[in-house]
Design a protein around this motif. Structure first.
Motif, PDB file in Angstrom:
ATOM      1  N   ARG A 177       8.687 -36.236  11.739  1.00 29.37           N
ATOM      2  CA  ARG A 177       8.533 -37.525  12.414  1.00 29.37           C
ATOM      3  C   ARG A 177       7.794 -38.505  11.522  1.00 29.37           C
ATOM      4  NH1 ARG A 177       8.432 -33.784  16.323  1.00 29.37           N
ATOM      5  NH2 ARG A 177       9.760 -34.213  18.118  1.00 29.37           N
ATOM      6  N   ASP A 178       8.303 -39.734  11.517  1.00 24.48           N
ATOM      7  CA  ASP A 178       7.719 -40.820  10.751  1.00 24.48           C
ATOM      8  C   ASP A 178       7.789 -42.058  11.631  1.00 24.48           C
ATOM      9  OD1 ASP A 178       7.097 -42.888   9.033  1.00 24.48           O
ATOM     10  OD2 ASP A 178       8.621 -42.392   7.552  1.00 24.48           O
ATOM     11  N   TYR A 179       6.666 -42.675  11.906  1.00 22.63           N
ATOM     12  CA  TYR A 179       6.640 -43.815  12.809  1.00 22.63           C
ATOM     13  C   TYR A 179       6.640 -45.163  12.107  1.00 22.63           C
ATOM     14  CZ  TYR A 179       6.111 -40.397  16.470  1.00 22.63           C
ATOM     15  OH  TYR A 179       6.330 -39.353  17.324  1.00 22.63           O
ATOM     16  N   ALA A 180       6.993 -45.180  10.816  1.00 22.16           N
ATOM     17  CA  ALA A 180       7.237 -46.454  10.143  1.00 22.16           C
ATOM     18  C   ALA A 180       8.566 -46.988  10.674  1.00 22.16           C
ATOM     19  CB  ALA A 180       7.314 -46.245   8.632  1.00 22.16           C
ATOM     20  N   ARG A 181       8.825 -48.260  10.498  1.00 20.29           N
ATOM     21  CA  ARG A 181      10.087 -48.835  10.996  1.00 20.29           C
ATOM     22  C   ARG A 181      11.241 -48.085  10.355  1.00 20.29           C
ATOM     23  NH1 ARG A 181      13.779 -49.935  13.994  1.00 20.29           N
ATOM     24  NH2 ARG A 181      14.678 -52.010  14.224  1.00 20.29           N
ATOM     25  N   HIS A 182      12.174 -47.664  11.179  1.00 16.89           N
ATOM     26  CA  HIS A 182      13.310 -46.893  10.709  1.00 16.89           C
ATOM     27  C   HIS A 182      14.566 -47.363  11.430  1.00 16.89           C
ATOM     28  CE1 HIS A 182      11.661 -44.854  14.270  1.00 16.89           C
ATOM     29  NE2 HIS A 182      12.914 -44.603  14.562  1.00 16.89           N
ATOM     30  N   TRP A 183      15.700 -47.069  10.846  1.00 17.04           N
ATOM     31  CA  TRP A 183      16.968 -47.377  11.483  1.00 17.04           C
ATOM     32  C   TRP A 183      17.470 -46.114  12.148  1.00 17.04           C
ATOM     33  CZ3 TRP A 183      21.878 -45.399  11.317  1.00 17.04           C
ATOM     34  CH2 TRP A 183      22.843 -46.137  11.998  1.00 17.04           C
ATOM     35  N   THR A 184      18.026 -46.283  13.319  1.00 17.42           N
ATOM     36  CA  THR A 184      18.674 -45.187  14.022  1.00 17.42           C
ATOM     37  C   THR A 184      19.908 -45.749  14.711  1.00 17.42           C
ATOM     38  OG1 THR A 184      18.444 -43.534  15.778  1.00 17.42           O
ATOM     39  CG2 THR A 184      17.155 -45.538  16.016  1.00 17.42           C
ATOM     40  N   GLY A 208       7.996 -47.836  15.208  1.00 17.45           N
ATOM     41  CA  GLY A 208       9.182 -47.776  14.373  1.00 17.45           C
ATOM     42  C   GLY A 208      10.506 -47.887  15.103  1.00 17.45           C
ATOM     43  N   HIS A 209      10.466 -47.966  16.440  1.00 14.55           N
ATOM     44  CA  HIS A 209      11.705 -47.986  17.226  1.00 14.55           C
ATOM     45  C   HIS A 209      12.262 -49.407  17.357  1.00 14.55           C
ATOM     46  CE1 HIS A 209      10.614 -43.937  18.207  1.00 14.55           C
ATOM     47  NE2 HIS A 209       9.528 -44.320  18.861  1.00 14.55           N
TER      48      HIS A 209
END
Length: 132
Positions: free
Chosen positions: A62-69, A114-115
């Motif tokens: 898990r990584d709570y930096a801004r991510h694309w999903t 990050g969501h």
């Protein structure tokens, strides 16, 4: 079929404060310090505490930096600007300007975990304006 939305966060209390203020959700059930159920939308949202760096799917961490999903949540609102102001005041970050389309208006946001989220204001017949 019943749909449940589960959102991993590193801090349940901070996420609860953010989502209740930003989207008007209400806490329902609590699962100790590790989770809370939020109500107020079409599906309950479960905030689940999982530390950054803990194991996730397919060996990822898990990584709570801004991510694309490829999965994100849209919140349908009656009026975009007041909803956007509430979300920003609660701690969301606007990522793009408001975009206009024949079906309505949309603005993309990110939460501190990050969501990705979108606020949608439908106009006319909403998505029916573009169905074929």
């Amino acid at each position: 079929m019943q749909l449940l939305v589960n959102i991993d966060v590193p801090d349940v209390a901070a996420a609860e404060a953010l989502y209740t203020q930003a989207f008007g959700l209400t806490p329902a059930r609590r699962f100790g310090d590790a989770g809370v159920e939020l109500r107020g939308g079409n599906a309950p949202i479960y905030l689940l505490q999982n530390a950054a760096g803990s194991g996730a799917a397919a060996g990822a961490q898990r990584d709570y930096a801004r991510h694309w999903t490829p999965v994100h949540l849209d919140v349908v609102v009656d009026a975009l600007e007041p909803a956007l102001e509430r979300a920003l005041a609660a701690g969301m970050r606007q990522e793009h300007p408001i975009r206009e389309a024949n079906w309505g208006r949309i603005v993309r946001l990110a939460d501190p975990f990050g969501h990705g989220w979108c606020l949608l204001q439908f106009v006319g017949r909403g998505y029916d304006e573009i169905t074929s």
